[in-house]
Enzyme design. Structure first.
Site, PDB file in Angstrom:
ATOM      1  N   LYS A 146     -34.003 -23.374   9.594  1.00  0.00           N
ATOM      2  CA  LYS A 146     -33.656 -24.084  10.829  1.00  0.00           C
ATOM      3  C   LYS A 146     -32.193 -24.526  10.768  1.00  0.00           C
ATOM      4  O   LYS A 146     -31.578 -24.528   9.693  1.00  0.00           O
ATOM      5  CB  LYS A 146     -34.586 -25.283  11.023  1.00  0.00           C
ATOM      6  CG  LYS A 146     -34.510 -26.319   9.930  1.00  0.00           C
ATOM      7  CD  LYS A 146     -35.565 -27.396  10.113  1.00  0.00           C
ATOM      8  CE  LYS A 146     -35.521 -28.363   8.946  1.00  0.00           C
ATOM      9  NZ  LYS A 146     -35.853 -29.719   9.289  1.00  0.00           N
ATOM     10  N   ARG A 180     -43.743 -39.060  12.464  1.00  0.00           N
ATOM     11  CA  ARG A 180     -42.755 -38.333  13.272  1.00  0.00           C
ATOM     12  C   ARG A 180     -43.534 -37.534  14.310  1.00  0.00           C
ATOM     13  O   ARG A 180     -43.570 -37.909  15.463  1.00  0.00           O
ATOM     14  CB  ARG A 180     -41.910 -37.448  12.341  1.00  0.00           C
ATOM     15  CG  ARG A 180     -40.733 -36.817  12.995  1.00  0.00           C
ATOM     16  CD  ARG A 180     -39.761 -36.215  11.994  1.00  0.00           C
ATOM     17  NE  ARG A 180     -40.301 -35.123  11.196  1.00  0.00           N
ATOM     18  CZ  ARG A 180     -39.584 -34.415  10.336  1.00  0.00           C
ATOM     19  NH1 ARG A 180     -38.298 -34.682  10.155  1.00  0.00           N
ATOM     20  NH2 ARG A 180     -40.123 -33.431   9.641  1.00  0.00           N
ATOM     21  N   HIS A 198     -46.190 -33.239   6.300  1.00  0.00           N
ATOM     22  CA  HIS A 198     -44.841 -33.325   5.710  1.00  0.00           C
ATOM     23  C   HIS A 198     -44.711 -34.628   4.933  1.00  0.00           C
ATOM     24  O   HIS A 198     -45.120 -35.692   5.412  1.00  0.00           O
ATOM     25  CB  HIS A 198     -43.806 -33.267   6.848  1.00  0.00           C
ATOM     26  CG  HIS A 198     -42.390 -33.109   6.372  1.00  0.00           C
ATOM     27  ND1 HIS A 198     -41.987 -32.107   5.503  1.00  0.00           N
ATOM     28  CD2 HIS A 198     -41.266 -33.823   6.652  1.00  0.00           C
ATOM     29  CE1 HIS A 198     -40.689 -32.212   5.280  1.00  0.00           C
ATOM     30  NE2 HIS A 198     -40.229 -33.235   5.953  1.00  0.00           N
ATOM     31  N   ARG A 233     -42.797 -25.004   2.028  1.00  0.00           N
ATOM     32  CA  ARG A 233     -41.675 -24.888   2.972  1.00  0.00           C
ATOM     33  C   ARG A 233     -40.406 -25.371   2.259  1.00  0.00           C
ATOM     34  O   ARG A 233     -40.180 -26.566   2.109  1.00  0.00           O
ATOM     35  CB  ARG A 233     -41.916 -25.771   4.206  1.00  0.00           C
ATOM     36  CG  ARG A 233     -43.196 -25.487   4.964  1.00  0.00           C
ATOM     37  CD  ARG A 233     -43.273 -26.347   6.214  1.00  0.00           C
ATOM     38  NE  ARG A 233     -43.125 -27.769   5.955  1.00  0.00           N
ATOM     39  CZ  ARG A 233     -44.133 -28.580   5.647  1.00  0.00           C
ATOM     40  NH1 ARG A 233     -45.376 -28.126   5.573  1.00  0.00           N
ATOM     41  NH2 ARG A 233     -43.902 -29.856   5.428  1.00  0.00           N
ATOM     42  N   TYR A 261      -0.976 -38.967  12.845  1.00  0.00           N
ATOM     43  CA  TYR A 261      -1.180 -39.972  13.897  1.00  0.00           C
ATOM     44  C   TYR A 261      -1.252 -41.380  13.310  1.00  0.00           C
ATOM     45  O   TYR A 261      -1.842 -41.590  12.245  1.00  0.00           O
ATOM     46  CB  TYR A 261      -2.507 -39.710  14.618  1.00  0.00           C
ATOM     47  CG  TYR A 261      -2.486 -38.503  15.522  1.00  0.00           C
ATOM     48  CD1 TYR A 261      -1.619 -38.421  16.602  1.00  0.00           C
ATOM     49  CD2 TYR A 261      -3.362 -37.446  15.280  1.00  0.00           C
ATOM     50  CE1 TYR A 261      -1.627 -37.310  17.433  1.00  0.00           C
ATOM     51  CE2 TYR A 261      -3.372 -36.329  16.115  1.00  0.00           C
ATOM     52  CZ  TYR A 261      -2.498 -36.273  17.192  1.00  0.00           C
ATOM     53  OH  TYR A 261      -2.494 -35.186  18.000  1.00  0.00           O
ATOM     54  N   CYS A 289      -6.416 -34.554  11.956  1.00  0.00           N
ATOM     55  CA  CYS A 289      -6.242 -34.274  13.387  1.00  0.00           C
ATOM     56  C   CYS A 289      -7.372 -33.353  13.846  1.00  0.00           C
ATOM     57  O   CYS A 289      -8.236 -32.971  13.059  1.00  0.00           O
ATOM     58  CB  CYS A 289      -4.899 -33.599  13.642  1.00  0.00           C
ATOM     59  SG  CYS A 289      -3.501 -34.430  12.872  1.00  0.00           S
ATOM     60  N   MET A 290      -7.340 -32.962  15.119  1.00  0.00           N
ATOM     61  CA  MET A 290      -8.430 -32.109  15.620  1.00  0.00           C
ATOM     62  C   MET A 290      -8.464 -30.754  14.897  1.00  0.00           C
ATOM     63  O   MET A 290      -9.533 -30.232  14.590  1.00  0.00           O
ATOM     64  CB  MET A 290      -8.283 -31.889  17.132  1.00  0.00           C
ATOM     65  CG  MET A 290      -9.486 -31.194  17.728  1.00  0.00           C
ATOM     66  SD  MET A 290      -9.317 -30.829  19.478  1.00  0.00           S
ATOM     67  CE  MET A 290      -9.422 -32.429  20.202  1.00  0.00           C
ATOM     68  N   ASP A 291      -7.265 -30.203  14.604  1.00  0.00           N
ATOM     69  CA  ASP A 291      -7.214 -28.840  14.055  1.00  0.00           C
ATOM     70  C   ASP A 291      -6.482 -28.734  12.718  1.00  0.00           C
ATOM     71  O   ASP A 291      -6.356 -27.635  12.183  1.00  0.00           O
ATOM     72  CB  ASP A 291      -6.500 -27.917  15.061  1.00  0.00           C
ATOM     73  CG  ASP A 291      -7.001 -28.149  16.469  1.00  0.00           C
ATOM     74  OD1 ASP A 291      -8.180 -27.873  16.726  1.00  0.00           O
ATOM     75  OD2 ASP A 291      -6.217 -28.663  17.307  1.00  0.00           O
TER      76      ASP A 291
HETATM   77  C1  LIG Z   1     -41.342 -30.048   8.462  1.00  0.00           C
HETATM   78  C2  LIG Z   1     -40.339 -29.682   7.414  1.00  0.00           C
HETATM   79  N1  LIG Z   1     -40.719 -28.920   6.384  1.00  0.00           N
HETATM   80  C3  LIG Z   1     -39.858 -28.562   5.413  1.00  0.00           C
HETATM   81  C4  LIG Z   1     -38.536 -28.973   5.437  1.00  0.00           C
HETATM   82  C5  LIG Z   1     -37.622 -28.561   4.329  1.00  0.00           C
HETATM   83  O1  LIG Z   1     -37.225 -29.665   3.557  1.00  0.00           O
HETATM   84  P1  LIG Z   1     -36.223 -29.490   2.334  1.00  0.00           P
HETATM   85  O2  LIG Z   1     -34.940 -29.009   2.935  1.00  0.00           O
HETATM   86  O3  LIG Z   1     -36.095 -30.853   1.768  1.00  0.00           O
HETATM   87  O4  LIG Z   1     -36.834 -28.493   1.424  1.00  0.00           O
HETATM   88  C6  LIG Z   1     -38.105 -29.783   6.481  1.00  0.00           C
HETATM   89  C7  LIG Z   1     -36.710 -30.225   6.501  1.00  0.00           C
HETATM   90  O5  LIG Z   1     -36.285 -31.168   7.044  1.00  0.00           O
HETATM   91  C8  LIG Z   1     -39.026 -30.152   7.496  1.00  0.00           C
HETATM   92  O6  LIG Z   1     -38.661 -30.938   8.524  1.00  0.00           O
END
Ligand SMILES: Cc1ncc(COP(=O)(O)O)c(C=O)c1O
Length: 377
Positions: free
Chosen positions: A41, A137, A167, A223, A269, A316-318
Protein backbone atom coordinates in the site's frame (compact mmCIF):
# COMPACT_ATOMS: atom_id res chain seq x y z
CA UNK A 1 19.45 0.65 -12.96
CA UNK A 2 16.25 0.57 -14.97
CA UNK A 3 16.10 3.12 -17.78
CA UNK A 4 13.68 5.81 -16.71
CA UNK A 5 13.86 9.11 -18.50
CA UNK A 6 13.92 12.21 -16.41
CA UNK A 7 15.76 15.48 -16.54
CA UNK A 8 16.91 16.09 -13.01
CA UNK A 9 19.87 14.82 -11.07
CA UNK A 10 17.87 13.90 -7.98
CA UNK A 11 16.68 10.36 -7.59
CA UNK A 12 15.69 7.58 -5.23
CA UNK A 13 17.41 4.23 -5.63
CA UNK A 14 15.42 1.19 -4.57
CA UNK A 15 17.63 -1.87 -4.33
CA UNK A 16 15.28 -4.65 -5.39
CA UNK A 17 17.84 -7.33 -4.47
CA UNK A 18 17.61 -6.09 -0.89
CA UNK A 19 13.82 -6.34 -1.00
CA UNK A 20 14.05 -9.87 -2.43
CA UNK A 21 16.54 -10.87 0.24
CA UNK A 22 14.28 -9.48 3.01
CA UNK A 23 11.24 -11.31 1.61
CA UNK A 24 13.18 -14.60 1.42
CA UNK A 25 14.54 -14.19 4.96
CA UNK A 26 11.03 -13.53 6.33
CA UNK A 27 9.55 -16.54 4.51
CA UNK A 28 12.37 -18.74 5.77
CA UNK A 29 11.69 -17.57 9.31
CA UNK A 30 7.99 -18.57 9.14
CA UNK A 31 6.57 -22.08 9.49
CA UNK A 32 6.54 -23.83 6.11
CA UNK A 33 2.84 -23.57 5.30
CA UNK A 34 2.46 -19.87 6.13
CA UNK A 35 2.11 -17.64 3.07
CA UNK A 36 3.50 -14.15 2.92
CA UNK A 37 1.24 -11.31 1.88
CA UNK A 38 3.44 -8.40 0.76
CA UNK A 39 1.97 -5.10 1.93
CA UNK A 40 2.51 -2.67 -0.96
CA UNK A 41 0.00 0.00 0.00
CA UNK A 42 0.92 3.67 -0.27
CA UNK A 43 3.07 3.06 -3.34
CA UNK A 44 4.91 0.32 -1.45
CA UNK A 45 5.70 2.65 1.45
CA UNK A 46 7.09 5.14 -1.07
CA UNK A 47 9.32 2.60 -2.81
CA UNK A 48 7.13 2.10 -5.92
CA UNK A 49 4.26 -0.39 -5.83
CA UNK A 50 4.66 -2.15 -9.16
CA UNK A 51 8.38 -2.88 -9.01
CA UNK A 52 8.24 -3.87 -5.35
CA UNK A 53 5.20 -6.09 -5.93
CA UNK A 54 6.91 -7.91 -8.81
CA UNK A 55 10.08 -8.33 -6.76
CA UNK A 56 8.22 -9.63 -3.71
CA UNK A 57 6.23 -12.14 -5.78
CA UNK A 58 9.38 -13.41 -7.48
CA UNK A 59 11.00 -13.82 -4.07
CA UNK A 60 8.14 -15.99 -2.81
CA UNK A 61 5.30 -13.73 -1.59
CA UNK A 62 1.96 -15.16 -2.68
CA UNK A 63 -0.50 -12.30 -2.17
CA UNK A 64 -0.40 -8.51 -2.26
CA UNK A 65 -2.17 -6.21 0.18
CA UNK A 66 -3.09 -2.59 -0.45
CA UNK A 67 -5.17 -0.04 1.44
CA UNK A 68 -7.56 1.13 -1.27
CA UNK A 69 -9.11 -0.16 -4.48
CA UNK A 70 -7.23 2.34 -6.66
CA UNK A 71 -3.94 0.83 -5.50
CA UNK A 72 -5.14 -2.65 -6.43
CA UNK A 73 -6.20 -1.44 -9.87
CA UNK A 74 -2.76 0.07 -10.47
CA UNK A 75 -1.23 -3.36 -9.87
CA UNK A 76 -3.71 -5.04 -12.21
CA UNK A 77 -3.08 -2.36 -14.88
CA UNK A 78 0.57 -3.38 -14.70
CA UNK A 79 -0.20 -7.01 -15.40
CA UNK A 80 0.11 -8.30 -11.86
CA UNK A 81 -2.15 -11.35 -11.71
CA UNK A 82 -1.75 -12.71 -8.17
CA UNK A 83 -4.44 -12.45 -5.45
CA UNK A 84 -4.77 -8.88 -4.16
CA UNK A 85 -6.50 -7.91 -0.93
CA UNK A 86 -7.75 -4.38 -0.19
CA UNK A 87 -7.31 -3.96 3.56
CA UNK A 88 -9.40 -0.82 4.01
CA UNK A 89 -13.02 0.21 3.44
CA UNK A 90 -14.17 0.38 -0.17
CA UNK A 91 -17.26 2.27 -1.36
CA UNK A 92 -20.03 -0.34 -1.73
CA UNK A 93 -20.97 1.18 -5.09
CA UNK A 94 -17.53 0.18 -6.44
CA UNK A 95 -17.71 -3.54 -5.72
CA UNK A 96 -18.38 -4.50 -9.33
CA UNK A 97 -15.03 -2.94 -10.25
CA UNK A 98 -13.38 -5.24 -7.70
CA UNK A 99 -15.18 -8.28 -9.15
CA UNK A 100 -14.25 -7.33 -12.71
CA UNK A 101 -10.56 -7.12 -11.74
CA UNK A 102 -10.53 -10.14 -9.44
CA UNK A 103 -9.70 -8.08 -6.36
CA UNK A 104 -10.62 -9.24 -2.85
CA UNK A 105 -12.23 -6.69 -0.54
CA UNK A 106 -12.54 -6.34 3.22
CA UNK A 107 -15.89 -6.04 4.99
CA UNK A 108 -17.03 -5.48 8.54
CA UNK A 109 -20.43 -3.70 8.37
CA UNK A 110 -23.95 -5.00 7.84
CA UNK A 111 -24.95 -1.81 6.02
CA UNK A 112 -21.96 -2.21 3.72
CA UNK A 113 -22.79 -5.73 2.52
CA UNK A 114 -26.45 -4.85 2.12
CA UNK A 115 -25.56 -1.90 -0.10
CA UNK A 116 -22.79 -3.79 -1.89
CA UNK A 117 -25.30 -6.51 -2.82
CA UNK A 118 -27.34 -3.96 -4.77
CA UNK A 119 -24.33 -3.01 -6.90
CA UNK A 120 -23.28 -6.48 -8.08
CA UNK A 121 -24.42 -7.07 -11.65
CA UNK A 122 -22.36 -10.16 -12.40
CA UNK A 123 -19.82 -12.47 -10.83
CA UNK A 124 -18.89 -13.13 -7.23
CA UNK A 125 -17.21 -10.78 -4.79
CA UNK A 126 -14.31 -12.33 -2.91
CA UNK A 127 -14.15 -11.06 0.68
CA UNK A 128 -12.17 -11.12 3.90
CA UNK A 129 -13.96 -10.39 7.15
CA UNK A 130 -12.15 -7.92 9.40
CA UNK A 131 -12.58 -8.31 13.12
CA UNK A 132 -11.50 -5.72 15.65
CA UNK A 133 -9.68 -7.19 18.61
CA UNK A 134 -8.30 -3.97 20.04
CA UNK A 135 -7.18 -1.46 17.39
CA UNK A 136 -10.60 0.18 17.38
CA UNK A 137 -9.95 1.30 13.82
CA UNK A 138 -12.11 -0.91 11.62
CA UNK A 139 -13.65 -4.34 12.16
CA UNK A 140 -16.55 -6.05 13.85
CA UNK A 141 -16.55 -5.67 17.62
CA UNK A 142 -18.07 -8.97 18.77
CA UNK A 143 -18.45 -12.60 17.72
CA UNK A 144 -22.21 -12.08 17.27
CA UNK A 145 -21.68 -9.14 14.93
CA UNK A 146 -19.02 -11.01 12.93
CA UNK A 147 -21.24 -14.11 12.69
CA UNK A 148 -24.24 -12.08 11.61
CA UNK A 149 -22.52 -10.38 8.70
CA UNK A 150 -20.65 -13.55 7.76
CA UNK A 151 -23.96 -15.44 7.59
CA UNK A 152 -25.49 -12.68 5.48
CA UNK A 153 -22.70 -13.18 2.91
CA UNK A 154 -22.81 -16.98 3.07
CA UNK A 155 -26.49 -16.92 2.18
CA UNK A 156 -25.87 -14.90 -0.96
CA UNK A 157 -24.32 -16.45 -4.05
CA UNK A 158 -22.73 -13.14 -5.07
CA UNK A 159 -20.47 -13.10 -2.01
CA UNK A 160 -17.63 -15.43 -1.17
CA UNK A 161 -15.94 -14.91 2.19
CA UNK A 162 -12.57 -16.58 1.84
CA UNK A 163 -10.71 -15.05 4.74
CA UNK A 164 -10.79 -13.49 8.18
CA UNK A 165 -8.27 -11.21 9.86
CA UNK A 166 -7.43 -8.79 12.63
CA UNK A 167 -4.62 -6.31 13.25
CA UNK A 168 -2.35 -5.96 16.29
CA UNK A 169 -1.81 -2.61 17.95
CA UNK A 170 1.30 -3.38 20.02
CA UNK A 171 3.17 -6.32 18.49
CA UNK A 172 6.35 -4.20 18.33
CA UNK A 173 6.35 -3.20 22.00
CA UNK A 174 8.24 -4.62 24.98
CA UNK A 175 5.06 -5.13 26.99
CA UNK A 176 3.06 -7.91 25.39
CA UNK A 177 -0.04 -7.81 27.59
CA UNK A 178 -2.23 -6.11 24.99
CA UNK A 179 -0.84 -8.22 22.15
CA UNK A 180 -1.70 -11.39 24.09
CA UNK A 181 -5.22 -10.13 24.78
CA UNK A 182 -5.78 -9.46 21.08
CA UNK A 183 -4.31 -12.83 20.10
CA UNK A 184 -6.51 -14.67 22.58
CA UNK A 185 -9.59 -12.74 21.58
CA UNK A 186 -8.99 -13.64 17.92
CA UNK A 187 -8.31 -17.34 18.55
CA UNK A 188 -11.40 -17.63 20.75
CA UNK A 189 -13.50 -16.01 18.00
CA UNK A 190 -12.08 -18.49 15.47
CA UNK A 191 -13.02 -21.40 17.79
CA UNK A 192 -16.55 -20.12 18.06
CA UNK A 193 -16.82 -20.02 14.28
CA UNK A 194 -15.30 -23.52 14.07
CA UNK A 195 -17.85 -24.86 16.55
CA UNK A 196 -20.50 -23.84 14.06
CA UNK A 197 -18.63 -25.59 11.29
CA UNK A 198 -17.35 -22.37 9.76
CA UNK A 199 -13.72 -22.73 8.71
CA UNK A 200 -11.95 -19.88 6.95
CA UNK A 201 -9.42 -20.75 4.26
CA UNK A 202 -7.32 -17.67 4.77
CA UNK A 203 -6.58 -16.39 8.27
CA UNK A 204 -4.08 -13.66 9.06
CA UNK A 205 -3.17 -11.41 11.95
CA UNK A 206 0.56 -10.70 11.89
CA UNK A 207 2.28 -7.57 10.67
CA UNK A 208 6.10 -7.44 10.42
CA UNK A 209 6.65 -7.24 14.17
CA UNK A 210 4.37 -10.17 15.02
CA UNK A 211 5.67 -12.28 12.11
CA UNK A 212 9.26 -11.78 13.22
CA UNK A 213 8.71 -12.16 16.96
CA UNK A 214 6.10 -14.88 17.03
CA UNK A 215 6.38 -16.93 13.83
CA UNK A 216 4.59 -19.82 15.53
CA UNK A 217 1.64 -17.64 16.47
CA UNK A 218 0.67 -17.05 12.85
CA UNK A 219 -2.18 -18.55 10.84
CA UNK A 220 -2.34 -19.32 7.13
CA UNK A 221 -0.88 -15.98 6.04
CA UNK A 222 1.02 -12.97 7.38
CA UNK A 223 0.87 -9.34 6.22
CA UNK A 224 4.40 -7.99 6.06
CA UNK A 225 5.17 -4.38 5.17
CA UNK A 226 8.00 -2.47 6.82
CA UNK A 227 10.40 -5.40 7.27
CA UNK A 228 10.25 -6.18 3.56
CA UNK A 229 11.71 -2.71 2.95
CA UNK A 230 14.58 -3.53 5.32
CA UNK A 231 13.38 -1.46 8.25
CA UNK A 232 12.68 -2.48 11.84
CA UNK A 233 9.04 -1.92 12.90
CA UNK A 234 10.22 -0.06 16.01
CA UNK A 235 13.37 0.70 17.97
CA UNK A 236 12.39 -1.95 20.51
CA UNK A 237 12.42 -4.49 17.70
CA UNK A 238 15.92 -3.90 16.39
CA UNK A 239 17.61 -6.41 18.66
CA UNK A 240 14.85 -8.94 18.12
CA UNK A 241 15.30 -9.50 14.40
CA UNK A 242 17.21 -12.76 14.04
CA UNK A 243 18.24 -12.23 10.41
CA UNK A 244 19.76 -9.31 8.53
CA UNK A 245 17.30 -6.80 7.10
CA UNK A 246 18.69 -4.78 4.21
CA UNK A 247 17.47 -1.22 3.77
CA UNK A 248 16.37 -0.79 0.16
CA UNK A 249 15.71 2.95 -0.17
CA UNK A 250 18.35 5.64 -0.71
CA UNK A 251 18.08 9.24 -1.88
CA UNK A 252 20.65 11.10 -3.91
CA UNK A 253 21.22 14.37 -5.71
CA UNK A 254 24.08 16.45 -7.06
CA UNK A 255 25.57 19.83 -6.28
CA UNK A 256 24.34 22.43 -8.78
CA UNK A 257 26.19 25.50 -7.53
CA UNK A 258 29.21 26.23 -5.34
CA UNK A 259 30.49 29.52 -3.97
CA UNK A 260 32.63 30.91 -1.19
CA UNK A 261 30.85 33.30 1.11
CA UNK A 262 32.48 35.66 3.56
CA UNK A 263 32.12 35.54 7.34
CA UNK A 264 28.97 37.45 8.23
CA UNK A 265 27.09 36.64 5.00
CA UNK A 266 23.69 34.96 5.36
CA UNK A 267 22.19 31.95 3.58
CA UNK A 268 18.59 31.30 2.46
CA UNK A 269 15.20 32.77 3.40
CA UNK A 270 15.05 34.72 6.60
CA UNK A 271 18.84 35.23 6.43
CA UNK A 272 19.06 33.47 9.74
CA UNK A 273 22.11 31.34 9.01
CA UNK A 274 25.13 33.60 9.22
CA UNK A 275 28.56 32.28 8.27
CA UNK A 276 31.01 32.45 11.16
CA UNK A 277 34.02 32.19 8.84
CA UNK A 278 34.59 32.32 5.10
CA UNK A 279 32.71 29.18 3.99
CA UNK A 280 32.19 27.03 0.91
CA UNK A 281 28.44 26.74 0.32
CA UNK A 282 26.96 24.18 -2.06
CA UNK A 283 23.42 24.20 -3.44
CA UNK A 284 21.44 20.93 -3.62
CA UNK A 285 18.35 20.89 -5.89
CA UNK A 286 16.05 19.16 -3.40
CA UNK A 287 13.41 21.00 -1.42
CA UNK A 288 10.23 20.64 0.50
CA UNK A 289 8.34 20.02 -2.76
CA UNK A 290 10.36 16.80 -2.92
CA UNK A 291 9.39 15.93 0.63
CA UNK A 292 12.66 17.13 2.17
CA UNK A 293 10.66 19.18 4.60
CA UNK A 294 11.62 22.53 6.11
CA UNK A 295 12.10 21.02 9.54
CA UNK A 296 15.23 19.33 8.19
CA UNK A 297 16.90 22.72 7.65
CA UNK A 298 19.58 23.42 10.21
CA UNK A 299 18.87 20.02 11.74
CA UNK A 300 20.41 17.48 9.48
CA UNK A 301 23.37 16.43 7.44
CA UNK A 302 23.95 14.95 4.01
CA UNK A 303 26.96 13.13 2.56
CA UNK A 304 29.34 14.75 0.08
CA UNK A 305 32.60 13.02 -0.88
CA UNK A 306 31.96 10.46 1.86
CA UNK A 307 31.75 13.12 4.60
CA UNK A 308 28.84 14.49 6.59
CA UNK A 309 28.10 18.15 5.85
CA UNK A 310 25.36 20.19 7.53
CA UNK A 311 22.35 21.74 5.82
CA UNK A 312 22.58 25.48 6.49
CA UNK A 313 19.72 27.96 6.34
CA UNK A 314 16.13 27.20 5.54
CA UNK A 315 15.10 24.47 3.11
CA UNK A 316 13.40 26.12 0.10
CA UNK A 317 10.70 24.59 -2.10
CA UNK A 318 13.20 23.17 -4.61
CA UNK A 319 16.67 23.64 -3.12
CA UNK A 320 18.73 23.77 0.06
CA UNK A 321 22.27 24.74 0.87
CA UNK A 322 25.06 22.84 2.62
CA UNK A 323 28.26 23.98 4.25
CA UNK A 324 31.04 22.14 2.41
CA UNK A 325 34.41 21.36 3.91
CA UNK A 326 36.05 22.44 0.65
CA UNK A 327 35.29 23.47 -2.89
CA UNK A 328 33.69 20.66 -4.94
CA UNK A 329 32.73 20.41 -8.60
CA UNK A 330 29.28 21.04 -9.97
CA UNK A 331 27.73 17.60 -10.35
CA UNK A 332 29.35 16.19 -7.20
CA UNK A 333 27.08 13.49 -5.75
CA UNK A 334 25.09 14.25 -2.60
CA UNK A 335 23.53 11.43 -0.58
CA UNK A 336 20.63 12.42 1.64
CA UNK A 337 19.74 8.86 2.67
CA UNK A 338 22.14 5.98 2.09
CA UNK A 339 25.86 5.30 1.96
CA UNK A 340 28.89 7.13 0.65
CA UNK A 341 32.29 5.62 1.45
CA UNK A 342 32.26 4.62 5.09
CA UNK A 343 29.47 7.00 6.07
CA UNK A 344 25.81 6.20 6.13
CA UNK A 345 22.65 8.18 6.79
CA UNK A 346 19.86 5.77 7.60
CA UNK A 347 16.12 6.24 7.33
CA UNK A 348 16.01 5.77 11.10
CA UNK A 349 18.39 8.72 11.54
CA UNK A 350 16.18 10.99 9.43
CA UNK A 351 13.09 9.76 11.30
CA UNK A 352 14.76 10.52 14.62
CA UNK A 353 15.64 14.06 13.52
CA UNK A 354 12.01 14.58 12.58
CA UNK A 355 10.75 12.92 15.75
CA UNK A 356 8.74 10.48 13.73
CA UNK A 357 8.85 6.80 12.75
CA UNK A 358 10.84 5.27 9.88
CA UNK A 359 7.60 4.36 8.03
CA UNK A 360 7.02 8.03 7.27
CA UNK A 361 10.40 8.86 5.73
CA UNK A 362 10.37 7.09 2.32
CA UNK A 363 6.68 7.98 2.02
CA UNK A 364 7.50 11.60 2.56
CA UNK A 365 9.74 11.74 -0.53
CA UNK A 366 7.32 12.97 -3.16
CA UNK A 367 6.57 11.54 -6.58
CA UNK A 368 8.55 14.39 -8.13
CA UNK A 369 11.62 12.34 -7.24
CA UNK A 370 12.03 9.48 -9.72
CA UNK A 371 12.52 5.99 -8.32
CA UNK A 372 15.28 3.94 -9.96
CA UNK A 373 15.43 0.20 -9.38
CA UNK A 374 18.91 -1.13 -8.76
CA UNK A 375 20.54 -4.49 -8.16
CA UNK A 376 23.55 -5.41 -6.04
CA UNK A 377 26.58 -4.57 -8.11
C1 LIG B 1 -3.99 -3.96 8.29
C2 LIG B 1 -2.50 -3.91 8.13
N1 LIG B 1 -1.83 -5.06 8.01
C3 LIG B 1 -0.49 -5.07 7.87
C4 LIG B 1 0.25 -3.90 7.84
C5 LIG B 1 1.73 -3.97 7.70
O1 LIG B 1 2.38 -3.54 8.86
P1 LIG B 1 3.97 -3.49 8.95
O2 LIG B 1 4.39 -2.48 7.92
O3 LIG B 1 4.25 -3.03 10.33
O4 LIG B 1 4.46 -4.85 8.64
C6 LIG B 1 -0.42 -2.69 7.99
C7 LIG B 1 0.36 -1.45 7.97
O5 LIG B 1 0.05 -0.42 8.44
C8 LIG B 1 -1.83 -2.69 8.14
O6 LIG B 1 -2.52 -1.54 8.28
Amino acid sequence: MSKTHFYRDTWVEVNVDHIASNVKAIIEHLPENVEMMAVVKANAYGHGAVDVAKTALQAGAKILAVAILDEALELRANNIRCPILVLGWTRPKDVQVAIDHDITLTYFQQSWIEEAATHITSGRLSLHLKVDTGMNRVGTKSFEEALQIYEYTSNKSNFNTVGIFTHFATADEDDLTYFNLQYESFTSLLHRFEKRGIIFKQIHTSNSAASIRFPEQTFSQVRVGIAMYGLAPAKEMKQRIPFPLKEAFSLHSTITHVKKIKAGEAVSYGADYIAENDEWIGTVPVGYADGWIRRLGGKSEVLVQGKRVPIVGRVCMDQFMVKLTDEVNIGEKVTLIGEQGNEKITIDEVAERLETINYEVPLMISNRVPRLYTHNS
